[in-house]
Design an enzyme around this catalytic site. Structure first.
Site, PDB file in Angstrom:
ATOM      1  N   MET A  40       0.844  -1.200   0.000  1.00 40.60           N
ATOM      2  CA  MET A  40       0.000   0.000   0.000  1.00 40.60           C
ATOM      3  C   MET A  40       0.877   1.247   0.000  1.00 40.60           C
ATOM      4  O   MET A  40       0.429   2.344   0.351  1.00 40.60           O
ATOM      5  CB  MET A  40      -0.946  -0.010   1.205  1.00 40.60           C
ATOM      6  N   ASN A  79       4.138   3.736   1.118  1.00 41.21           N
ATOM      7  CA  ASN A  79       4.800   4.140   2.361  1.00 41.21           C
ATOM      8  C   ASN A  79       5.834   3.086   2.750  1.00 41.21           C
ATOM      9  O   ASN A  79       5.845   2.552   3.853  1.00 41.21           O
ATOM     10  CB  ASN A  79       3.776   4.335   3.480  1.00 41.21           C
ATOM     11  N   HIS A 112       8.976   0.781   3.725  1.00 41.59           N
ATOM     12  CA  HIS A 112       9.997   0.784   4.768  1.00 41.59           C
ATOM     13  C   HIS A 112      10.954  -0.380   4.529  1.00 41.59           C
ATOM     14  O   HIS A 112      10.849  -1.083   3.504  1.00 41.59           O
ATOM     15  CB  HIS A 112       9.362   0.712   6.165  1.00 41.59           C
ATOM     16  N   HIS A 139       9.596  -3.841   3.510  1.00 42.49           N
ATOM     17  CA  HIS A 139       9.247  -3.967   2.098  1.00 42.49           C
ATOM     18  C   HIS A 139      10.504  -4.179   1.239  1.00 42.49           C
ATOM     19  O   HIS A 139      10.507  -5.014   0.329  1.00 42.49           O
ATOM     20  CB  HIS A 139       8.541  -2.699   1.593  1.00 42.49           C
ATOM     21  N   GLN A 178     -10.260  -2.763   2.848  1.00 42.03           N
ATOM     22  CA  GLN A 178      -9.732  -3.412   4.042  1.00 42.03           C
ATOM     23  C   GLN A 178      -9.637  -2.491   5.255  1.00 42.03           C
ATOM     24  O   GLN A 178      -9.139  -2.891   6.307  1.00 42.03           O
ATOM     25  CB  GLN A 178      -8.372  -4.047   3.746  1.00 42.03           C
ATOM     26  N   GLY A 226       5.254 -10.663   4.064  1.00 42.11           N
ATOM     27  CA  GLY A 226       5.994 -10.715   5.325  1.00 42.11           C
ATOM     28  C   GLY A 226       5.269 -11.553   6.370  1.00 42.11           C
ATOM     29  O   GLY A 226       4.041 -11.697   6.332  1.00 42.11           O
ATOM     30  N   ASP A 279       2.498 -10.042   9.579  1.00 40.56           N
ATOM     31  CA  ASP A 279       1.045 -10.228   9.482  1.00 40.56           C
ATOM     32  C   ASP A 279       0.772 -11.720   9.294  1.00 40.56           C
ATOM     33  O   ASP A 279       0.380 -12.166   8.214  1.00 40.56           O
ATOM     34  CB  ASP A 279       0.486  -9.422   8.304  1.00 40.56           C
ATOM     35  N   GLN A 288      -2.731 -12.940   8.198  1.00 34.20           N
ATOM     36  CA  GLN A 288      -2.919 -12.582   6.794  1.00 34.20           C
ATOM     37  C   GLN A 288      -2.181 -13.551   5.879  1.00 34.20           C
ATOM     38  O   GLN A 288      -2.720 -14.008   4.860  1.00 34.20           O
ATOM     39  CB  GLN A 288      -2.425 -11.158   6.552  1.00 34.20           C
ATOM     40  N   ARG A 298       2.538   1.750  10.465  1.00 35.02           N
ATOM     41  CA  ARG A 298       1.845   2.271  11.645  1.00 35.02           C
ATOM     42  C   ARG A 298       2.802   2.917  12.650  1.00 35.02           C
ATOM     43  O   ARG A 298       2.377   3.718  13.475  1.00 35.02           O
ATOM     44  CB  ARG A 298       1.083   1.138  12.346  1.00 35.02           C
TER      45      ARG A 298
END
Length: 283
Positions: A30, A32, A34, A37, A61, A149, A152, A155, A189
């Site tokens: 999504m 942003n 870091h 990623h 979501q 990753g 999560d 997920q 976050r």
């Protein structure tokens, strides 16, 4: 590096890649971006010839409209990073491209049981949004590999189940949680934490590690005592606990004597920020 907004153009590009018999790796994001990623993308380059990174802030979501509106948008910065590390294609559709008839009228994909427990119970509809966008990306891009990753964890398990049950010929590759030196898991976050909260946040993983060590050292029958001690320690530090327990790695059921592989799953609030983390424990 190619920047593609339209599904039709991406689909035509994919056709050319397939003709050349090159393999495709997909890293859904999504934005942003870091270090977590980045490590995931570098891993993808070991498996596939062509790397596609999707950047799409998926409204389906999000449970809270303000969370969606406040999600950091760093597209230009992200693209500079992606170009630097050798990504081939960035797919960045807008909402109308993905949901042309609106979210309410969108056909959805859902993994029933796993999507409605733990994080799914606390965030109704969240995983339906995740599996729907992932299924759409899989259909559009038809990757050979897709990369996620392990932070999560629920997920990840849901997506593996999706791939298996919908018969996608896609290999899911996961990467262990990438952490800062203080142990805090990289997450978008983390940007929402105050200066003081950033000092406290690493205590979550420290507590998880202590729980893991105690469970490994002691008999499994004392797990309830160990878990309660960890919860109290977190509460004293200022965390509000939603989830903190031992679960079966495959089913995410509360741990039983039949479980061969365990995982500690944690989901907590620190101020206005929700943090999740986990640690596997092998019997």
């Amino acid at each position: 590096m190619y920047l593609i907004k339209k599904i039709k153009i991406l689909h035509e590009t994919i056709k050319l890649i397939k003709i050349q018999k090159k393999t495709i790796g997909l890293v859904p994001t999504m934005g942003n971006l870091h270090n977590g990623h980045i490590k995931l993308i570098l891993l993808s380059k070991k498996y596939a010839d062509i790397i596609i990174v999707s950047i799409f802030i998926n409204p389906m979501q999000f449970n809270c409209l303000s969370d969606l509106e406040n999600y950091p948008k760093t597209f230009k910065k992200d693209c500079k990073t992606l170009k630097k590390i050798g990504v081939n294609i960035v797919f960045f559709p807008n909402v109308n491209e993905i949901y042309p008839y609106g979210i309410c009228n969108q056909t959805f994909v859902e993994v029933p049981r796993l999507s409605n427990i733990l994080e799914g119970r606390s965030r109704p509809g969240h995983f339906k949004g995740v599996t729907t966008i992932v299924a759409k990306l899989f259909n559009i891009i038809q990757p050979n590999f897709a990369f996620f990753g392990e932070k999560d964890y629920q997920q990840l398990l849901i997506i593996k189940t999706l791939v298996k049950e919908l018969n996608y010929f896609i290999k899911i590759i996961s990467l262990s949680t990438v952490r800062l030196k203080n142990g805090l898991a990289y997450s978008s976050r983390n940007n929402n934490l105050t200066i003081e909260e950033k000092k406290i946040a690493p205590y979550l993983y420290k507590t998880i590690k202590k729980t893991s060590e105690a469970i490994t050292k002691e008999n499994i029958n004392v797990k309830e005592k160990v878990i309660n001690k960890a919860k109290l320690a977190l509460i004293k530090k200022g965390f509000v606990i939603d989830i903190y327990n031992l679960y079966d790695q495959k089913t995410l059921n509360i741990l039983s004597q039949k479980s061969k592989k365990m995982i500690i799953l944690a989901s907590v609030w620190l101020g206005k920020t929700r943090l999740i983390d986990n640690k596997k424990i092998f019997n």
